[in-house]
Design a protein around this motif. Sequence first.
Motif, PDB file in Angstrom:
ATOM      1  N   CYS A   1       1.390  -1.197   0.038  1.00 24.38           N
ATOM      2  CA  CYS A   1       0.118  -0.263  -0.328  1.00 24.38           C
ATOM      3  C   CYS A   1       0.569   1.354   0.168  1.00 24.38           C
ATOM      4  CB  CYS A   1      -0.935   0.046   0.815  1.00 24.38           C
ATOM      5  SG  CYS A   1      -2.149   1.030   0.626  1.00 24.38           S
ATOM      6  N   LEU A   2       1.098   1.992  -1.101  1.00 29.59           N
ATOM      7  CA  LEU A   2       1.928   3.363  -1.151  1.00 29.59           C
ATOM      8  C   LEU A   2       0.957   3.989  -1.803  1.00 29.59           C
ATOM      9  CD1 LEU A   2       4.716   1.472  -3.263  1.00 29.59           C
ATOM     10  CD2 LEU A   2       4.375   2.219  -1.564  1.00 29.59           C
ATOM     11  N   ASP A   3       1.058   5.756  -1.048  1.00 26.05           N
ATOM     12  CA  ASP A   3       0.482   7.336  -1.474  1.00 26.05           C
ATOM     13  C   ASP A   3       1.388   7.404  -2.526  1.00 26.05           C
ATOM     14  OD1 ASP A   3      -0.352   9.813  -1.839  1.00 26.05           O
ATOM     15  OD2 ASP A   3       0.227  10.155   0.099  1.00 26.05           O
ATOM     16  N   LEU A   4       1.246   7.514  -4.100  1.00 27.89           N
ATOM     17  CA  LEU A   4       2.063   7.488  -4.689  1.00 27.89           C
ATOM     18  C   LEU A   4       2.533   8.970  -5.198  1.00 27.89           C
ATOM     19  CD1 LEU A   4       1.337   4.669  -7.668  1.00 27.89           C
ATOM     20  CD2 LEU A   4       3.284   4.536  -5.723  1.00 27.89           C
ATOM     21  N   LYS A   5       1.801   9.804  -4.160  1.00 22.06           N
ATOM     22  CA  LYS A   5       1.806  11.108  -4.076  1.00 22.06           C
ATOM     23  C   LYS A   5       2.689  11.902  -3.656  1.00 22.06           C
ATOM     24  CE  LYS A   5      -2.594  12.106  -5.802  1.00 22.06           C
ATOM     25  NZ  LYS A   5      -4.665  12.562  -5.099  1.00 22.06           N
ATOM     26  N   ASN A   6       3.494  11.134  -2.460  1.00 23.01           N
ATOM     27  CA  ASN A   6       4.638  11.010  -1.632  1.00 23.01           C
ATOM     28  C   ASN A   6       5.801  10.438  -2.586  1.00 23.01           C
ATOM     29  OD1 ASN A   6       6.162  10.620   0.715  1.00 23.01           O
ATOM     30  ND2 ASN A   6       4.485  10.958   1.850  1.00 23.01           N
ATOM     31  N   PRO A   7       6.831  11.327  -2.413  1.00 21.64           N
ATOM     32  CA  PRO A   7       7.951  10.846  -3.038  1.00 21.64           C
ATOM     33  C   PRO A   7       8.732   9.452  -2.326  1.00 21.64           C
ATOM     34  CG  PRO A   7       8.163  13.039  -2.480  1.00 21.64           C
ATOM     35  CD  PRO A   7       7.167  12.533  -1.876  1.00 21.64           C
ATOM     36  N   ARG A   8       8.745   9.786  -1.155  1.00 20.82           N
ATOM     37  CA  ARG A   8       9.540   8.561  -0.441  1.00 20.82           C
ATOM     38  C   ARG A   8       8.385   6.933  -1.171  1.00 20.82           C
ATOM     39  NH1 ARG A   8      11.700   9.359   5.447  1.00 20.82           N
ATOM     40  NH2 ARG A   8      12.628   7.507   4.422  1.00 20.82           N
ATOM     41  N   ALA A   9       7.009   6.868  -1.574  1.00 23.87           N
ATOM     42  CA  ALA A   9       6.373   5.951  -2.440  1.00 23.87           C
ATOM     43  C   ALA A   9       7.283   6.229  -3.364  1.00 23.87           C
ATOM     44  CB  ALA A   9       4.651   6.047  -1.874  1.00 23.87           C
ATOM     45  N   LEU A  10       7.007   6.958  -3.987  1.00 21.39           N
ATOM     46  CA  LEU A  10       7.152   6.833  -5.552  1.00 21.39           C
ATOM     47  C   LEU A  10       8.640   6.409  -5.436  1.00 21.39           C
ATOM     48  CD1 LEU A  10       6.236   7.510  -8.008  1.00 21.39           C
ATOM     49  CD2 LEU A  10       7.772   9.921  -7.657  1.00 21.39           C
ATOM     50  N   ALA A  11       9.524   6.355  -4.430  1.00 19.35           N
ATOM     51  CA  ALA A  11      11.122   5.821  -5.212  1.00 19.35           C
ATOM     52  C   ALA A  11      10.863   4.582  -4.834  1.00 19.35           C
ATOM     53  CB  ALA A  11      12.232   6.157  -3.516  1.00 19.35           C
ATOM     54  N   VAL A  12       9.566   4.188  -4.315  1.00 18.00           N
ATOM     55  CA  VAL A  12       9.693   2.694  -3.442  1.00 18.00           C
ATOM     56  C   VAL A  12       8.969   1.618  -5.126  1.00 18.00           C
ATOM     57  CG1 VAL A  12       8.294   0.788  -1.811  1.00 18.00           C
ATOM     58  CG2 VAL A  12       9.174   2.567  -1.125  1.00 18.00           C
ATOM     59  N   ALA A  13       8.322   2.616  -5.428  1.00 20.86           N
ATOM     60  CA  ALA A  13       7.599   1.829  -6.968  1.00 20.86           C
ATOM     61  C   ALA A  13       8.487   1.487  -7.831  1.00 20.86           C
ATOM     62  CB  ALA A  13       6.155   2.416  -7.386  1.00 20.86           C
ATOM     63  N   LYS A  14       9.258   2.170  -7.688  1.00 16.91           N
ATOM     64  CA  LYS A  14      10.425   2.932  -8.708  1.00 16.91           C
ATOM     65  C   LYS A  14      11.704   1.431  -8.578  1.00 16.91           C
ATOM     66  CE  LYS A  14      10.115   7.337 -10.450  1.00 16.91           C
ATOM     67  NZ  LYS A  14      10.917   9.184 -11.195  1.00 16.91           N
ATOM     68  N   ARG A  15      11.709   1.420  -7.091  1.00 16.45           N
ATOM     69  CA  ARG A  15      12.723   0.287  -7.043  1.00 16.45           C
ATOM     70  C   ARG A  15      12.241  -1.103  -7.616  1.00 16.45           C
ATOM     71  NH1 ARG A  15      15.849  -0.010  -1.538  1.00 16.45           N
ATOM     72  NH2 ARG A  15      16.343   1.953  -1.747  1.00 16.45           N
ATOM     73  N   LEU A  16      10.743  -1.043  -7.387  1.00 16.28           N
ATOM     74  CA  LEU A  16       9.866  -1.976  -7.309  1.00 16.28           C
ATOM     75  C   LEU A  16      10.093  -2.389  -8.634  1.00 16.28           C
ATOM     76  CD1 LEU A  16       8.300  -4.373  -5.792  1.00 16.28           C
ATOM     77  CD2 LEU A  16       6.372  -2.718  -6.655  1.00 16.28           C
ATOM     78  N   VAL A  17       9.855  -1.476  -9.422  1.00 13.35           N
ATOM     79  CA  VAL A  17       9.740  -2.215 -11.162  1.00 13.35           C
ATOM     80  C   VAL A  17      10.733  -2.183 -11.771  1.00 13.35           C
ATOM     81  CG1 VAL A  17       7.655  -0.350 -11.301  1.00 13.35           C
ATOM     82  CG2 VAL A  17       9.425   0.524 -11.869  1.00 13.35           C
ATOM     83  N   ALA A  18      11.717  -1.458 -11.586  1.00  8.27           N
ATOM     84  CA  ALA A  18      13.288  -1.571 -11.501  1.00  8.27           C
ATOM     85  C   ALA A  18      13.548  -3.086 -11.573  1.00  8.27           C
ATOM     86  CB  ALA A  18      14.222  -1.152 -10.835  1.00  8.27           C
ATOM     87  N   GLU A  19      13.215  -3.825 -11.158  1.00  8.06           N
ATOM     88  CA  GLU A  19      13.247  -5.650 -10.813  1.00  8.06           C
ATOM     89  C   GLU A  19      12.264  -6.122 -11.774  1.00  8.06           C
ATOM     90  OE1 GLU A  19      16.074  -5.945 -10.549  1.00  8.06           O
ATOM     91  OE2 GLU A  19      17.110  -4.461 -10.133  1.00  8.06           O
ATOM     92  N   ALA A  20      11.290  -5.830 -12.208  1.00  5.45           N
ATOM     93  CA  ALA A  20      10.504  -6.345 -12.097  1.00  5.45           C
ATOM     94  C   ALA A  20      10.229  -7.102 -13.752  1.00  5.45           C
ATOM     95  CB  ALA A  20       8.737  -5.927 -12.335  1.00  5.45           C
ATOM     96  N   ASP A  21       9.099  -8.026 -14.281  1.00  7.14           N
ATOM     97  CA  ASP A  21       9.429  -8.136 -15.781  1.00  7.14           C
ATOM     98  C   ASP A  21       8.042  -7.552 -15.955  1.00  7.14           C
ATOM     99  OD1 ASP A  21      11.333 -10.561 -15.649  1.00  7.14           O
ATOM    100  OD2 ASP A  21       9.561 -11.398 -14.239  1.00  7.14           O
ATOM    101  N   VAL A  22       6.961  -7.255 -15.320  1.00  7.39           N
ATOM    102  CA  VAL A  22       5.887  -7.030 -16.402  1.00  7.39           C
ATOM    103  C   VAL A  22       4.719  -6.046 -15.203  1.00  7.39           C
ATOM    104  CG1 VAL A  22       2.805  -7.646 -16.724  1.00  7.39           C
ATOM    105  CG2 VAL A  22       5.053  -9.184 -17.261  1.00  7.39           C
ATOM    106  N   LEU A  23       4.146  -4.803 -15.342  1.00  9.12           N
ATOM    107  CA  LEU A  23       4.128  -3.945 -14.989  1.00  9.12           C
ATOM    108  C   LEU A  23       2.806  -3.645 -15.767  1.00  9.12           C
ATOM    109  CD1 LEU A  23       4.779  -0.086 -13.424  1.00  9.12           C
ATOM    110  CD2 LEU A  23       2.477  -0.116 -14.626  1.00  9.12           C
ATOM    111  N   ILE A  24       1.903  -3.694 -14.836  1.00 11.97           N
ATOM    112  CA  ILE A  24       0.208  -3.166 -15.158  1.00 11.97           C
ATOM    113  C   ILE A  24      -0.519  -2.485 -14.337  1.00 11.97           C
ATOM    114  CG2 ILE A  24      -0.724  -5.648 -14.194  1.00 11.97           C
ATOM    115  CD1 ILE A  24      -2.485  -5.799 -16.460  1.00 11.97           C
ATOM    116  N   GLU A  25      -1.117  -1.739 -15.458  1.00  8.75           N
ATOM    117  CA  GLU A  25      -1.734  -0.239 -14.267  1.00  8.75           C
ATOM    118  C   GLU A  25      -3.368  -0.242 -15.213  1.00  8.75           C
ATOM    119  OE1 GLU A  25      -2.124   2.389 -15.711  1.00  8.75           O
ATOM    120  OE2 GLU A  25      -1.083   2.890 -17.889  1.00  8.75           O
ATOM    121  N   SER A  26      -4.179   0.724 -14.391  1.00  9.39           N
ATOM    122  CA  SER A  26      -5.483   0.806 -15.020  1.00  9.39           C
ATOM    123  C   SER A  26      -5.622   2.286 -14.785  1.00  9.39           C
ATOM    124  CB  SER A  26      -6.475  -0.258 -14.883  1.00  9.39           C
ATOM    125  OG  SER A  26      -7.076  -0.630 -13.505  1.00  9.39           O
ATOM    126  N   MET A  27      -5.216   3.530 -14.959  1.00  8.65           N
ATOM    127  CA  MET A  27      -5.313   4.098 -14.204  1.00  8.65           C
ATOM    128  C   MET A  27      -5.626   5.425 -15.597  1.00  8.65           C
ATOM    129  SD  MET A  27      -2.753   5.392 -11.434  1.00  8.65           S
ATOM    130  CE  MET A  27      -1.782   4.113 -10.472  1.00  8.65           C
TER     131      MET A  27
END
Length: 398
Positions: A71-97
Amino acid sequence: MLRNALQGLTVVDFTQIAAGPTCTMLLADMGARVIKVEAPEGDLGRTLGPAWIGDDSALYHGFNRGKEGLCLDLKNPRALAVAKRLVAEADVLIESMRPGVMARLGLGFEAVAALNPALVYCSISAYGHQGPYADRAGVDGILQADSGLMSLIGIPGAPPCKVQAPVVDVVTGYMACMAILAKLQARHRDGQGGHLDVSLMNSALALQQSSISSYLRDGELPTPIGSAAPYSAPNEAFQTEDGWMMVAAYNGNRWERLCTLLGYPEWAGDPRFASSAQRVLHRAEMQEALTGVFRTQSTAYWLEQLRAADILCAKVADYGDLLNHPQLAENGMLASIEHPRHGTLRVPGFPVNSAEAARQPYKPAPDKGEHSRELLAEMGFSELEVAEMLDSGAVVAA
């Protein structure tokens, strides 16, 4: 087995409600590790009830089994840094925004591809990422209306109807899953990821392949005709003495057998009924004739007689009938999930080789932020950093 086919694949899921969660649920069912990222308020699907399982809807549990919750508040820079670290190592990203939202957050395809060129990035939206409707939001019912699907549903003269099950959402999830698997196969050859643009509109059109193909040929607008198929007859529901049954006897041999079974072999040679095309044109007369006979006996009687004559038929079942269907247990399509707080939950299972799939336990849908702490630690954040992110609200943990 298929339940283990995608082991080693990591999927980051920024979707909610039904279309995206259908896709990521299928990937999880096939062995992928799916990390579901929710905003602090949670997936909107949690609120869509009745029915409820604890504080969350049964719908949420039905679409999100087998995932891990972050659970991340993506408007928070620290949460965004978590998300970027996560997707940097992922194989697939799927979004529905809505198109453009991920880019404004700093997680658009170009930004993420710079971090991870091999990432398969799948966007699900109402109308797609290009064109005059790209910025419009839409949900299943809106797309059933806008795609023309609702014009096919119901009975003549009745108000518009929709398919009660969210068929556009679900088929969009299947389309997205298919596209992701194809792109992953291409990645094996060239090592490159890419952007997939999957829309509810296109999926809704794909559902109507037969009707749209006919309209493009003859220009005749289809109209609601109840349970009937517009291209064949009899292929519709008929009333019996105590209920309704579906009968499909539109090819020559089955139609002749049906006429003989009902005691009216002369119908097979009647010019109005001599071919499926003629029966479509004279459907009202055909329905009146058949219904007059079918209403004299029970559904069970007719099903026994029709099946003995190899005429395709089925009771028009409700869900109570469905749960007692003799094929259901054999197929293993109703899955049991052991939830630590809610006990045994039953949901539809993985639909391919389902009996084999059911032998491997399914994991429950995650609570909001259930795995936040573990995932942050796995990504290399220290205990102090985790505590600070939790205190600031950048990250929410169950």
